[in-house]
Motif scaffolding. Structure first.
Motif, PDB file in Angstrom:
ATOM      1  N   SER A 107       0.852  -1.183   0.000  1.00 37.40           N
ATOM      2  CA  SER A 107       0.000   0.000   0.000  1.00 37.40           C
ATOM      3  C   SER A 107       0.889   1.235   0.000  1.00 37.40           C
ATOM      4  O   SER A 107       1.943   1.250   0.632  1.00 37.40           O
ATOM      5  N   VAL A 108       0.473   2.224  -0.762  1.00 36.66           N
ATOM      6  CA  VAL A 108       1.222   3.475  -0.802  1.00 36.66           C
ATOM      7  C   VAL A 108       0.343   4.562  -0.188  1.00 36.66           C
ATOM      8  O   VAL A 108      -0.878   4.438  -0.175  1.00 36.66           O
ATOM      9  N   HIS A 109       0.968   5.602   0.305  1.00 36.72           N
ATOM     10  CA  HIS A 109       0.226   6.562   1.105  1.00 36.72           C
ATOM     11  C   HIS A 109       0.271   7.967   0.533  1.00 36.72           C
ATOM     12  O   HIS A 109       1.258   8.368  -0.063  1.00 36.72           O
ATOM     13  N   ALA A 110      -0.811   8.689   0.766  1.00 36.67           N
ATOM     14  CA  ALA A 110      -0.863  10.090   0.364  1.00 36.67           C
ATOM     15  C   ALA A 110       0.115  10.891   1.220  1.00 36.67           C
ATOM     16  O   ALA A 110       0.430  10.515   2.344  1.00 36.67           O
ATOM     17  N   GLY A 111       0.619  11.990   0.641  1.00 37.22           N
ATOM     18  CA  GLY A 111       1.535  12.840   1.399  1.00 37.22           C
ATOM     19  C   GLY A 111       2.974  12.366   1.361  1.00 37.22           C
ATOM     20  O   GLY A 111       3.838  12.967   1.999  1.00 37.22           O
ATOM     21  N   GLU A 112       3.217  11.302   0.612  1.00 32.68           N
ATOM     22  CA  GLU A 112       4.569  10.741   0.531  1.00 32.68           C
ATOM     23  C   GLU A 112       5.016  10.620  -0.916  1.00 32.68           C
ATOM     24  O   GLU A 112       4.191  10.437  -1.805  1.00 32.68           O
TER      25      GLU A 112
ATOM     26  N   LEU B 164      -0.791  17.386 -13.858  1.00 25.81           N
ATOM     27  CA  LEU B 164      -1.154  18.244 -12.724  1.00 25.81           C
ATOM     28  C   LEU B 164      -2.472  18.980 -12.967  1.00 25.81           C
ATOM     29  O   LEU B 164      -3.208  19.265 -12.025  1.00 25.81           O
ATOM     30  N   ALA B 165      -2.748  19.287 -14.238  1.00 23.90           N
ATOM     31  CA  ALA B 165      -3.962  20.053 -14.554  1.00 23.90           C
ATOM     32  C   ALA B 165      -5.223  19.310 -14.115  1.00 23.90           C
ATOM     33  O   ALA B 165      -6.259  19.923 -13.872  1.00 23.90           O
ATOM     34  N   THR B 166      -5.142  17.998 -14.034  1.00 20.52           N
ATOM     35  CA  THR B 166      -6.297  17.214 -13.573  1.00 20.52           C
ATOM     36  C   THR B 166      -6.560  17.476 -12.085  1.00 20.52           C
ATOM     37  O   THR B 166      -7.653  17.240 -11.601  1.00 20.52           O
ATOM     38  N   ARG B 167      -5.545  17.985 -11.389  1.00 22.87           N
ATOM     39  CA  ARG B 167      -5.584  18.132  -9.929  1.00 22.87           C
ATOM     40  C   ARG B 167      -5.933  16.812  -9.249  1.00 22.87           C
ATOM     41  O   ARG B 167      -6.880  16.731  -8.453  1.00 22.87           O
ATOM     42  N   PRO B 168      -5.167  15.770  -9.580  1.00 25.20           N
ATOM     43  CA  PRO B 168      -5.496  14.456  -9.029  1.00 25.20           C
ATOM     44  C   PRO B 168      -4.986  14.323  -7.597  1.00 25.20           C
ATOM     45  O   PRO B 168      -4.082  15.055  -7.186  1.00 25.20           O
ATOM     46  N   ALA B 169      -5.567  13.397  -6.855  1.00 26.20           N
ATOM     47  CA  ALA B 169      -5.080  13.128  -5.499  1.00 26.20           C
ATOM     48  C   ALA B 169      -3.783  12.328  -5.553  1.00 26.20           C
ATOM     49  O   ALA B 169      -2.988  12.362  -4.625  1.00 26.20           O
ATOM     50  N   TRP B 170      -3.621  11.584  -6.659  1.00 26.23           N
ATOM     51  CA  TRP B 170      -2.441  10.731  -6.809  1.00 26.23           C
ATOM     52  C   TRP B 170      -1.682  11.093  -8.070  1.00 26.23           C
ATOM     53  O   TRP B 170      -2.287  11.297  -9.119  1.00 26.23           O
ATOM     54  N   LEU B 171      -0.357  11.143  -7.959  1.00 29.42           N
ATOM     55  CA  LEU B 171       0.489  11.383  -9.126  1.00 29.42           C
ATOM     56  C   LEU B 171       1.346  10.146  -9.330  1.00 29.42           C
ATOM     57  O   LEU B 171       2.176   9.814  -8.483  1.00 29.42           O
ATOM     58  N   LEU B 172       1.130   9.465 -10.444  1.00 29.25           N
ATOM     59  CA  LEU B 172       1.915   8.271 -10.744  1.00 29.25           C
ATOM     60  C   LEU B 172       2.734   8.542 -12.000  1.00 29.25           C
ATOM     61  O   LEU B 172       2.175   8.952 -13.015  1.00 29.25           O
ATOM     62  N   ALA B 173       4.043   8.326 -11.935  1.00 28.77           N
ATOM     63  CA  ALA B 173       4.867   8.609 -13.115  1.00 28.77           C
ATOM     64  C   ALA B 173       5.870   7.486 -13.339  1.00 28.77           C
ATOM     65  O   ALA B 173       6.523   7.030 -12.415  1.00 28.77           O
TER      66      ALA B 173
ATOM     67  N   GLY C 138      -3.628  10.690 -11.476  1.00 29.96           N
ATOM     68  CA  GLY C 138      -2.939  11.224 -12.641  1.00 29.96           C
ATOM     69  C   GLY C 138      -1.780  10.305 -12.979  1.00 29.96           C
ATOM     70  O   GLY C 138      -1.005   9.943 -12.108  1.00 29.96           O
ATOM     71  N   TYR C 139      -1.679   9.915 -14.245  1.00 32.17           N
ATOM     72  CA  TYR C 139      -0.659   8.933 -14.639  1.00 32.17           C
ATOM     73  C   TYR C 139       0.176   9.488 -15.787  1.00 32.17           C
ATOM     74  O   TYR C 139      -0.368   9.904 -16.819  1.00 32.17           O
ATOM     75  N   LEU C 140       1.469   9.500 -15.598  1.00 32.83           N
ATOM     76  CA  LEU C 140       2.382   9.968 -16.650  1.00 32.83           C
ATOM     77  C   LEU C 140       3.135   8.773 -17.203  1.00 32.83           C
ATOM     78  O   LEU C 140       3.988   8.208 -16.527  1.00 32.83           O
ATOM     79  N   PRO C 141       2.814   8.346 -18.432  1.00 32.37           N
ATOM     80  CA  PRO C 141       3.505   7.181 -18.980  1.00 32.37           C
ATOM     81  C   PRO C 141       4.929   7.530 -19.379  1.00 32.37           C
ATOM     82  O   PRO C 141       5.312   8.698 -19.403  1.00 32.37           O
TER      83      PRO C 141
END
Lengths: 248, 322
Positions: A22-27, A148-157, A77-80
């Motif tokens: 599990s991964v956590h917000a804020g990290e 970032l424009a999506t203003r997602p809760a999660w950023l995956l890259a 938000g996912y950055l391939p």
């Protein structure tokens, strides 16, 4: 913020083996490992793009597969890895694609989100430049702004630093950290162990589809683990926060 | 140019071109002295339905091409790649072959059945995972297959008369069409264009590649269904009433794209309008051009325009000016 994007018993055929993470917000969580370890597959699972054959991916207590595509798109938000853009649009239009899950490019809210993303990635001067005319680093920034424009809760890259020079890589990592401090969960596939060591709050080391180490960078990227996973003797030099890896 | 300004410009051009196309032809009608013999009949029964049909078919082919290029993320893609047009042509040819073309309703019905068959086959082969590469290959194979069966049907045609009728029809034309064709093509094309417009957002997302598009909420199978239904209806209806008219779907989005912000969704409506304009003007040209033994076939005219256009495009791409 306590929301967790967690994968439970995520056992994907071939690539991922009996994985629970599990991964956590804020990290800032970094996923490291040799080629073929299953890093990108894990990231795709977390992004909801790949369904594990058995096991579940859950976000904030909800099963990923039960979340409608558009709702998922708003929060993750996912950055391939590929920086490919099919049409030669301007940076502003490209960044605006990040508002597709909201369908509000033309409204004040949407405009504000686009402006904010352009600001964060320092792209003011590039707004009306065309994507095909940008350098690799500029394009990477524009694509990140799109997420970032999506203003997602999660950023995956997935390997966000692959096309960046030293300065841009450093700047981008600082921005990822800043986003995590704002409460977003940031998960990055990173090849450069020193970057993971210096910028991540937590590191997952993968090998052969399993997680072989998980924890604070100094613990998960211990020279003994590096030697075991990458088959390469290594030691860390320098101060915490500015470490360098000496190989051989 | 903003989207709205571009749309207004194209509508204005159409507003000029439509009246002109009604007046132009083998018999010119002078609007200030409309005492030409049979002027009312020529206008209402010949020119007006033909103009409306040019608008409908042109708009359908223009939008289908724009959607197809967006879907395949390739500026050289054309709705013909889908196999829908060859499927419709095959249906039409079979109607000739069986002698059914004598009954005027059956030709378009056969053509639509052919288009539907090609669409169903495409959905069956490529539908499971929504992948674009497999989809394209399936479309190409269906095109080849339909083309081969069409050739077979022609070579086995029962009478020389049927053969000449088939070959002429395949060239594509709007000559001698009436309100009946408009009644067939307009509702189907409009429905198809409406469906394609639903896919606009998905096409925009696809500009970033498959994975990013899905992360933005795109559901590949839904978009694929939208494309199959939308292209099938627009192209199927066009072939059913006008035969095979190529290159509109390739040329029009190309000419229009530089005037848009490059988002595929923003290209759909302008391409429909520009396609309507192109076909209207080209058809007018065919009517006016003096040619021994009748008028130039629209399909041939557009191929004569389109093929050099395509070659110029390839040369430009080779020079890296895309």
């Amino acid at each position: 913020m306590t929301a967790t994007l967690s994968t439970v018993d995520l056992a994907l055929a071939r690539r991922l083996v009996d994985l629970t993470v599990s991964v956590h917000a804020g990290e800032v969580t970094a996923i490291c490992g040799p080629n073929g370890a299953g890093k990108s597959t894990l990231l795709s699972c977390l992004a909801g793009l790949v369904q594990p054959d058995t096991g579940v991916v859950a976000i904030g207590g909800r099963m990923m597969r039960q979340i409608p595509a558009r709702e998922r798109a708003r929060s993750i938000g996912y950055l391939p890895q590929s920086p490919h853009v099919a049409w030669d649009m301007t940076v502003e239009v490209l960044v605006g694609l990040g508002r597709l899950p909201w369908g509000d490019t033309a409204t004040a809210d949407g405009r504000a989100a686009i402006d904010e993303a352009i600001g964060i990635m320092d792209l003011h001067d590039f707004r009306s430049r065309r994507v095909m005319g940008l350098s690799g680093g500029e394009r990477a920034r524009a694509l990140m702004a799109r997420v970032l424009a999506t203003r997602p809760a999660w950023l995956l890259a997935d390997e966000p630093l692959a096309n960046l020079d030293l300065t841009h890589a450093l700047t981008l990592m600082r921005r990822f950290r800043a986003q995590a401090r704002l409460g977003r969960g940031v998960v990055l596939v990173l090849h450069d162990l020193a970057t993971a060591m210096n910028f991540a709050d937590r590191v997952l080391v993968m090998s052969g589809g399993r997680i072989v180490a998980d924890g604070e960078p100094a613990h998960a990227l211990d020279p003994a683990i590096i030697a075991k996973v990458w088959h390469c003797p290594a030691r860390w030099l320098g101060e915490p926060g500015a470490r360098a890896l000496s190989l051989g | 140019m903003t989207h709205r300004r571009l749309v207004i410009l194209l509508v204005a051009a159409l507003a000029l071109a439509v009246p002109l196309s009604l007046l132009a032809g083998r018999v010119w009608i002078d609007p200030l002295a409309p005492d030409t013999r049979n002027a009312a009949v020529i206008l209402l029964q010949l020119r007006l339905p033909r103009a409306v049909l040019a608008l409908v078919v042109g708009a359908a082919l223009g939008m289908a091409g724009a959607a197809m290029q967006g879907y395949l993320r390739n500026p050289l893609a054309d709705a013909g790649l889908f196999g829908v047009a060859p499927g419709a042509a095959l249906g039409a040819v079979l109607s000739f072959w069986t002698g059914y073309a004598a009954s005027l309703w059956l030709l378009p019905v056969f053509a639509l059945l052919g288009a539907a068959g090609a669409m169903a086959l495409l959905a069956l082969i490529a539908g499971r995972d929504g992948g674009i590469a497999l989809f394209t290959m399936a479309g190409l194979m269906i095109s080849s297959l339909a083309g081969a069966i069409t050739s077979l049907a022609i070579s086995l045609s029962p009478t020389p008369f049927a053969m000449s009728e088939i070959v002429t029809w395949l060239m594509g034309s709007l000559a001698d069409r009436s309100w009946r064709e408009v009644e067939i093509a307009a509702p189907l094309s409009l429905a198809g264009m409406g469906i394609l417009l639903l896919g606009g957002r998905g096409l925009d997302a696809l500009a970033l590649g498959d994975a990013a598009a899905r992360s933005l909420g795109l559901e590949p199978r839904k978009l694929q269904a939208v494309m199959i239904a939308g292209i099938g209806l627009t192209v199927g209806a066009s072939v059913a009433v006008a035969g095979v008219i190529g290159f509109v779907g390739l040329m029009v989005p190309h000419l229009v794209r530089p005037l848009t912000d490059r988002r595929p969704s923003m290209l759909l409506v302008p391409s429909a309008l520009a396609g309507a304009l192109l076909l209207l003007v080209a058809d007018m040209g065919c009517r006016v051009l003096p040619l021994a033994g009748g008028e130039l076939r629209l399909g041939i005219a557009l191929s004569l325009l389109g093929a050099p256009f395509f070659l110029a495009l390839l040369l430009r791409m080779r020079g890296g000016h895309m």
